[in-house]
Design a protein around this motif. Structure first.
Motif, PDB file in Angstrom:
ATOM      1  N   VAL A   8     -12.173  47.578 -15.472  1.00  0.00           N
ATOM      2  CA  VAL A   8     -11.922  47.048 -16.808  1.00  0.00           C
ATOM      3  C   VAL A   8     -10.604  47.596 -17.338  1.00  0.00           C
ATOM      4  O   VAL A   8     -10.261  48.763 -17.112  1.00  0.00           O
ATOM      5  CB  VAL A   8     -13.069  47.371 -17.796  1.00  0.00           C
ATOM      6  CG1 VAL A   8     -14.353  46.699 -17.373  1.00  0.00           C
ATOM      7  CG2 VAL A   8     -13.272  48.853 -17.938  1.00  0.00           C
ATOM      8  N   PRO A   9      -9.871  46.762 -18.051  1.00  0.00           N
ATOM      9  CA  PRO A   9      -8.610  47.244 -18.616  1.00  0.00           C
ATOM     10  C   PRO A   9      -8.852  48.100 -19.851  1.00  0.00           C
ATOM     11  O   PRO A   9      -9.768  47.838 -20.631  1.00  0.00           O
ATOM     12  CB  PRO A   9      -7.884  45.951 -18.985  1.00  0.00           C
ATOM     13  CG  PRO A   9      -8.977  44.977 -19.238  1.00  0.00           C
ATOM     14  CD  PRO A   9     -10.104  45.354 -18.314  1.00  0.00           C
ATOM     15  N   ARG A  12      -2.069  45.125 -24.558  1.00  0.00           N
ATOM     16  CA  ARG A  12      -2.008  44.871 -23.121  1.00  0.00           C
ATOM     17  C   ARG A  12      -2.748  45.987 -22.380  1.00  0.00           C
ATOM     18  O   ARG A  12      -2.877  47.095 -22.909  1.00  0.00           O
ATOM     19  CB  ARG A  12      -0.544  44.867 -22.637  1.00  0.00           C
ATOM     20  CG  ARG A  12       0.311  43.826 -23.282  1.00  0.00           C
ATOM     21  CD  ARG A  12       0.125  42.502 -22.584  1.00  0.00           C
ATOM     22  NE  ARG A  12       1.051  41.529 -23.135  1.00  0.00           N
ATOM     23  CZ  ARG A  12       0.692  40.339 -23.531  1.00  0.00           C
ATOM     24  NH1 ARG A  12      -0.544  39.951 -23.421  1.00  0.00           N
ATOM     25  NH2 ARG A  12       1.571  39.504 -24.028  1.00  0.00           N
ATOM     26  N   PRO A  13      -3.174  45.711 -21.155  1.00  0.00           N
ATOM     27  CA  PRO A  13      -3.787  46.794 -20.376  1.00  0.00           C
ATOM     28  C   PRO A  13      -2.757  47.890 -20.100  1.00  0.00           C
ATOM     29  O   PRO A  13      -1.656  47.619 -19.625  1.00  0.00           O
ATOM     30  CB  PRO A  13      -4.194  46.107 -19.069  1.00  0.00           C
ATOM     31  CG  PRO A  13      -4.258  44.653 -19.389  1.00  0.00           C
ATOM     32  CD  PRO A  13      -3.241  44.426 -20.462  1.00  0.00           C
ATOM     33  N   VAL A  14      -3.085  49.116 -20.454  1.00  0.00           N
ATOM     34  CA  VAL A  14      -2.186  50.239 -20.173  1.00  0.00           C
ATOM     35  C   VAL A  14      -2.688  51.019 -18.965  1.00  0.00           C
ATOM     36  O   VAL A  14      -1.936  51.784 -18.367  1.00  0.00           O
ATOM     37  CB  VAL A  14      -2.021  51.173 -21.392  1.00  0.00           C
ATOM     38  CG1 VAL A  14      -1.242  50.471 -22.492  1.00  0.00           C
ATOM     39  CG2 VAL A  14      -3.345  51.680 -21.899  1.00  0.00           C
ATOM     40  N   GLU A  15      -3.949  50.840 -18.638  1.00  0.00           N
ATOM     41  CA  GLU A  15      -4.526  51.421 -17.429  1.00  0.00           C
ATOM     42  C   GLU A  15      -5.824  50.680 -17.124  1.00  0.00           C
ATOM     43  O   GLU A  15      -6.299  49.882 -17.926  1.00  0.00           O
ATOM     44  CB  GLU A  15      -4.768  52.930 -17.587  1.00  0.00           C
ATOM     45  CG  GLU A  15      -5.848  53.268 -18.593  1.00  0.00           C
ATOM     46  CD  GLU A  15      -6.119  54.761 -18.681  1.00  0.00           C
ATOM     47  OE1 GLU A  15      -6.890  55.265 -17.837  1.00  0.00           O
ATOM     48  OE2 GLU A  15      -5.567  55.403 -19.584  1.00  0.00           O
ATOM     49  N   ARG A  59     -11.943  45.937 -29.471  1.00  0.00           N
ATOM     50  CA  ARG A  59     -10.817  46.864 -29.295  1.00  0.00           C
ATOM     51  C   ARG A  59      -9.486  46.130 -29.486  1.00  0.00           C
ATOM     52  O   ARG A  59      -8.566  46.634 -30.104  1.00  0.00           O
ATOM     53  CB  ARG A  59     -10.890  47.493 -27.892  1.00  0.00           C
ATOM     54  CG  ARG A  59      -9.777  48.437 -27.589  1.00  0.00           C
ATOM     55  CD  ARG A  59     -10.011  49.782 -28.224  1.00  0.00           C
ATOM     56  NE  ARG A  59      -8.964  50.700 -27.769  1.00  0.00           N
ATOM     57  CZ  ARG A  59      -8.190  51.369 -28.596  1.00  0.00           C
ATOM     58  NH1 ARG A  59      -8.355  51.275 -29.889  1.00  0.00           N
ATOM     59  NH2 ARG A  59      -7.258  52.165 -28.122  1.00  0.00           N
ATOM     60  N   ARG A  60      -9.383  44.917 -28.944  1.00  0.00           N
ATOM     61  CA  ARG A  60      -8.161  44.134 -29.087  1.00  0.00           C
ATOM     62  C   ARG A  60      -7.860  43.863 -30.560  1.00  0.00           C
ATOM     63  O   ARG A  60      -6.738  44.027 -31.028  1.00  0.00           O
ATOM     64  CB  ARG A  60      -8.277  42.794 -28.333  1.00  0.00           C
ATOM     65  CG  ARG A  60      -6.978  41.988 -28.401  1.00  0.00           C
ATOM     66  CD  ARG A  60      -7.200  40.502 -28.446  1.00  0.00           C
ATOM     67  NE  ARG A  60      -8.216  40.024 -29.324  1.00  0.00           N
ATOM     68  CZ  ARG A  60      -8.025  39.687 -30.619  1.00  0.00           C
ATOM     69  NH1 ARG A  60      -6.863  39.822 -31.184  1.00  0.00           N
ATOM     70  NH2 ARG A  60      -9.020  39.229 -31.345  1.00  0.00           N
ATOM     71  N   ARG A  76      -1.107  49.502 -26.919  1.00  0.00           N
ATOM     72  CA  ARG A  76       0.056  48.766 -27.442  1.00  0.00           C
ATOM     73  C   ARG A  76       1.317  49.503 -27.065  1.00  0.00           C
ATOM     74  O   ARG A  76       1.394  50.717 -27.167  1.00  0.00           O
ATOM     75  CB  ARG A  76      -0.029  48.633 -28.953  1.00  0.00           C
ATOM     76  CG  ARG A  76      -1.078  47.624 -29.348  1.00  0.00           C
ATOM     77  CD  ARG A  76      -1.065  47.358 -30.792  1.00  0.00           C
ATOM     78  NE  ARG A  76       0.165  46.683 -31.173  1.00  0.00           N
ATOM     79  CZ  ARG A  76       0.367  46.193 -32.346  1.00  0.00           C
ATOM     80  NH1 ARG A  76      -0.540  46.292 -33.273  1.00  0.00           N
ATOM     81  NH2 ARG A  76       1.496  45.589 -32.640  1.00  0.00           N
ATOM     82  N   ARG A  77       2.287  48.736 -26.683  1.00  0.00           N
ATOM     83  CA  ARG A  77       3.621  49.272 -26.448  1.00  0.00           C
ATOM     84  C   ARG A  77       4.554  48.476 -27.337  1.00  0.00           C
ATOM     85  O   ARG A  77       4.716  47.276 -27.152  1.00  0.00           O
ATOM     86  CB  ARG A  77       4.020  49.108 -24.988  1.00  0.00           C
ATOM     87  CG  ARG A  77       3.190  49.972 -24.075  1.00  0.00           C
ATOM     88  CD  ARG A  77       3.731  49.928 -22.658  1.00  0.00           C
ATOM     89  NE  ARG A  77       2.898  50.762 -21.820  1.00  0.00           N
ATOM     90  CZ  ARG A  77       2.383  50.381 -20.666  1.00  0.00           C
ATOM     91  NH1 ARG A  77       2.617  49.186 -20.197  1.00  0.00           N
ATOM     92  NH2 ARG A  77       1.646  51.205 -19.974  1.00  0.00           N
TER      93      ARG A  77
END
Length: 174
Positions: free
Chosen positions: A118-119, A130-133, A61-62, A123-124
């Motif tokens: 799990v994160p 980064r983990p968004v939730e 996913r990253r 992307r922001r």
């Protein structure tokens, strides 16, 4: 009748080949050459994100979010492989704890609770993923992302090792 023609220096060179092949240092050099071929095959696998048999790894996913490469976020795993040459072959290994989970695939379950946290990556802006939730899950399944061959060398590894060994033989037995 068999006839051989050539100079004495050519004949001496041809006659000396069997003695060189029996020499332990020559054998060690041949194993070293094969190992260098294997190193290049491993590097190519990481660069192309494929296993030794040419099948693509399932993208992480990253890597998808960052348009990056799977198993190459920091490069730690790729750089961790160590080699040792022995007269009858070479040894290859890594001390990175998560290497086996990627080589063979894994199901990760919590040991002391019902869920794993799990994160969820996102992307922001233009930065890194980064983990968004965070989510609670019962297990995480890592797909097989084979880096080194198991039983059969596969076309990439066999070809790279063969080319490197042939080059060594040509160079040393001219």
């Amino acid at each position: 009748m068999i006839a051989i023609s050539g100079t004495w220096s050519e004949l001496r060179r041809v006659v000396s080949i069997p003695a060189r092949i029996r020499d332990q240092q020559w054998k060690l050099g041949l194993v070293q050459a094969a190992m260098e071929g294997a190193q290049s095959a491993l590097a190519e696998g990481f660069a192309t994100e494929t296993d030794p048999y040419g099948c693509r790894w399932e993208p992480s996913r990253r890597a998808q979010l960052e348009s990056g490469q799977t198993l190459s976020d920091t490069g730690r795993l790729r750089r961790s492989f160590r080699w040792r040459v022995q007269p009858n072959g070479f040894w290859l290994g890594t001390d990175v704890m998560y290497a086996a989970a990627h080589q063979y695939g894994a199901v990760i379950r919590p040991k002391h609770s019902e869920y794993l946290m799990v994160p969820v990556l996102g992307r922001r802006g233009r930065g890194r993923a980064r983990p968004v939730e965070w989510r609670r899950v019962r297990e995480v399944i890592l797909p097989v992302r084979q880096m080194v061959p198991e039983h059969d060398l596969g076309p990439r590894w066999a070809g790279a090792m063969q080319r490197s060994a042939n080059s060594y033989i040509r160079r040393t037995l001219r």
